[in-house]
Design a protein around this motif. Structure first.
Motif, PDB file in Angstrom:
ATOM      1  N   ASP A  34       0.834  -1.207   0.000  1.00 31.31           N
ATOM      2  CA  ASP A  34       0.000   0.000   0.000  1.00 31.31           C
ATOM      3  C   ASP A  34       0.868   1.257   0.000  1.00 31.31           C
ATOM      4  OD1 ASP A  34       0.863   0.439   2.601  1.00 31.31           O
ATOM      5  OD2 ASP A  34      -0.971  -0.323   3.520  1.00 31.31           O
ATOM      6  N   ALA A  35       0.219   2.402  -0.145  1.00 31.09           N
ATOM      7  CA  ALA A  35       0.951   3.674  -0.257  1.00 31.09           C
ATOM      8  C   ALA A  35       1.779   3.932   1.002  1.00 31.09           C
ATOM      9  CB  ALA A  35      -0.034   4.814  -0.501  1.00 31.09           C
TER      10      ALA A  35
ATOM     11  N   GLN B  19      -0.986   6.840  -5.302  1.00 30.79           N
ATOM     12  CA  GLN B  19      -0.458   5.669  -6.036  1.00 30.79           C
ATOM     13  C   GLN B  19       1.050   5.845  -6.202  1.00 30.79           C
ATOM     14  OE1 GLN B  19      -2.458   3.047  -7.586  1.00 30.79           O
ATOM     15  NE2 GLN B  19      -3.978   3.877  -6.195  1.00 30.79           N
TER      16      GLN B  19
ATOM     17  N   ASN C 120      -2.743  11.343  -5.845  1.00 27.09           N
ATOM     18  CA  ASN C 120      -3.535  10.162  -6.254  1.00 27.09           C
ATOM     19  C   ASN C 120      -3.319   8.945  -5.350  1.00 27.09           C
ATOM     20  OD1 ASN C 120      -4.563  11.489  -8.636  1.00 27.09           O
ATOM     21  ND2 ASN C 120      -2.493  11.303  -9.446  1.00 27.09           N
TER      22      ASN C 120
ATOM     23  N   ARG D  58       4.039  -1.911  -7.534  1.00 31.75           N
ATOM     24  CA  ARG D  58       2.967  -0.905  -7.475  1.00 31.75           C
ATOM     25  C   ARG D  58       2.077  -1.193  -6.278  1.00 31.75           C
ATOM     26  NH1 ARG D  58       3.300   0.861 -12.751  1.00 31.75           N
ATOM     27  NH2 ARG D  58       4.349  -0.637 -14.070  1.00 31.75           N
ATOM     28  N   THR D  59       1.338  -0.172  -5.868  1.00 34.20           N
ATOM     29  CA  THR D  59       0.368  -0.395  -4.792  1.00 34.20           C
ATOM     30  C   THR D  59      -0.632  -1.443  -5.298  1.00 34.20           C
ATOM     31  OG1 THR D  59      -0.931   1.458  -5.603  1.00 34.20           O
ATOM     32  CG2 THR D  59       0.549   1.919  -3.782  1.00 34.20           C
TER      33      THR D  59
END
Lengths: 165, 140
Positions: free
Chosen positions: A28-29, A53, A51, A105-106
């Protein structure tokens, strides 16, 4: 006189051993931001406050322990890490070879395969050292290859141990 | 036209812009928390001294984290890091300054893709080499 080897049958059995791990939750972020912040990185892409992300710094996948529920041993070391029994001292990082295939990536749910590929005893300046090498292969939930980390740990025989500059 | 990384035209022998950071005990503790690895050797001075070390020592992966950051900062978008290999040579301790450095050692052009092979290393404030190795950047 034959030199004494510290590689017991138990240690020898590690060679070729394969172990599979799965992250306890998706990336997660917050996890990416905390990693970047702890290192003092300033690139706004690692935070993406707009965002939510953020992109992960390239080494995030390798440096972070992705198992939030793992037990820690008495020294605080995650118990899923490789360790050697007495008379070996604490593990020290010898070196790494990182291969980067795809950014994390998240939302990625990371799967890891560890395979022990090398075991070598050497005489160092401070005594006997054991070099343990393994490949850590990281994939996401779609089976896409994210990266491979070939890592070498060094263990000193405890009575010889001295650390410093 | 294909986008070019800002250093796609780098020449062999060209130095990479260094990355410099002081690693405080606080940063070492933050890193242990953020990476979910509270191994005492990397933040607890008493534990480390008991085990024969001068002090808590900077976690080895931090050398790799900083080398990778130096490379991607210098290369810029859309360049990307293909590989990074390094060997740890000496330990770093709280309040040491890590200085990551590098140099382009080879350049390989394949179509519109340029691979840069770089020698990279980490020094402390006394100029002692802490880690050294090699990296490959794909600089389109």
């Amino acid at each position: 006189m034959e030199k004494k080897s510290y590689i017991t049958p138990e240690i020898q059995a590690l060679l070729g051993q394969e172990t599979h791990f799965q992250a306890t939750e998706a990336v997660d972020a917050g996890k990416i931001r905390r990693f970047a912040k702890s290192l003092g990185f300033e690139d706004s892409r690692y935070y993406d406050l707009e965002n939510h992300q953020p992109i992960a710094p390239p080494t995030f996948v390798f440096s972070v322990n992705h198992d939030s529920l793992v037990a820690m041993d008495g020294s605080g070391r995650p118990a899923n890490r490789l360790n050697l029994p007495s008379p070996f001292g604490p593990a020290m990082r010898g070196g790494n070879r990182y291969q980067f295939f795809q950014p994390v990536r998240t939302g990625d749910h990371i799967r890891i395969q560890r395979k022990v590929t090398g075991l070598e005893e050497k005489e160092g300046k401070t005594g006997t050292l054991l070099f343990l090498t393994y490949d850590l292969t990281y994939k996401n939930q779609k089976g896409e290859l994210l990266g491979i980390n070939t890592e070498t740990l060094i263990f000193r025989v405890l009575q010889d141990q001295k650390g410093g500059r | 036209m294909t986008a070019k990384g800002k250093n796609a035209k780098a020449l062999e022998g060209q130095a990479i812009l260094p990355f410099r950071i002081q690693v405080s005990k606080l940063r070492m503790m933050m890193y242990a928390a953020a990476t979910w690895n509270p191994y005492q050797l990397h933040w607890d001075s008493d534990y480390s001294k008991t085990h024969g070390f001068l002090d808590a020592n900077v976690a080895g992966p931090m050398f790799g984290d900083y080398l990778a950051e130096m490379l991607v900062r210098w290369a810029g978008d859309p360049a990307r890091l293909k590989s990074l290999e390094y060997t740890n040579r000496a330990m770093a301790f709280p309040e040491d300054t890590l200085i990551c450095k590098g140099k382009v050692e080879g350049k390989f052009i394949e179509g519109d893709r340029t691979d840069l092979r770089c020698r990279v290393w980490v020094e402390n404030q006394e100029g002692k080499t802490l880690a050294e190795g090699e990296a490959v950047l794909i600089s389109f």
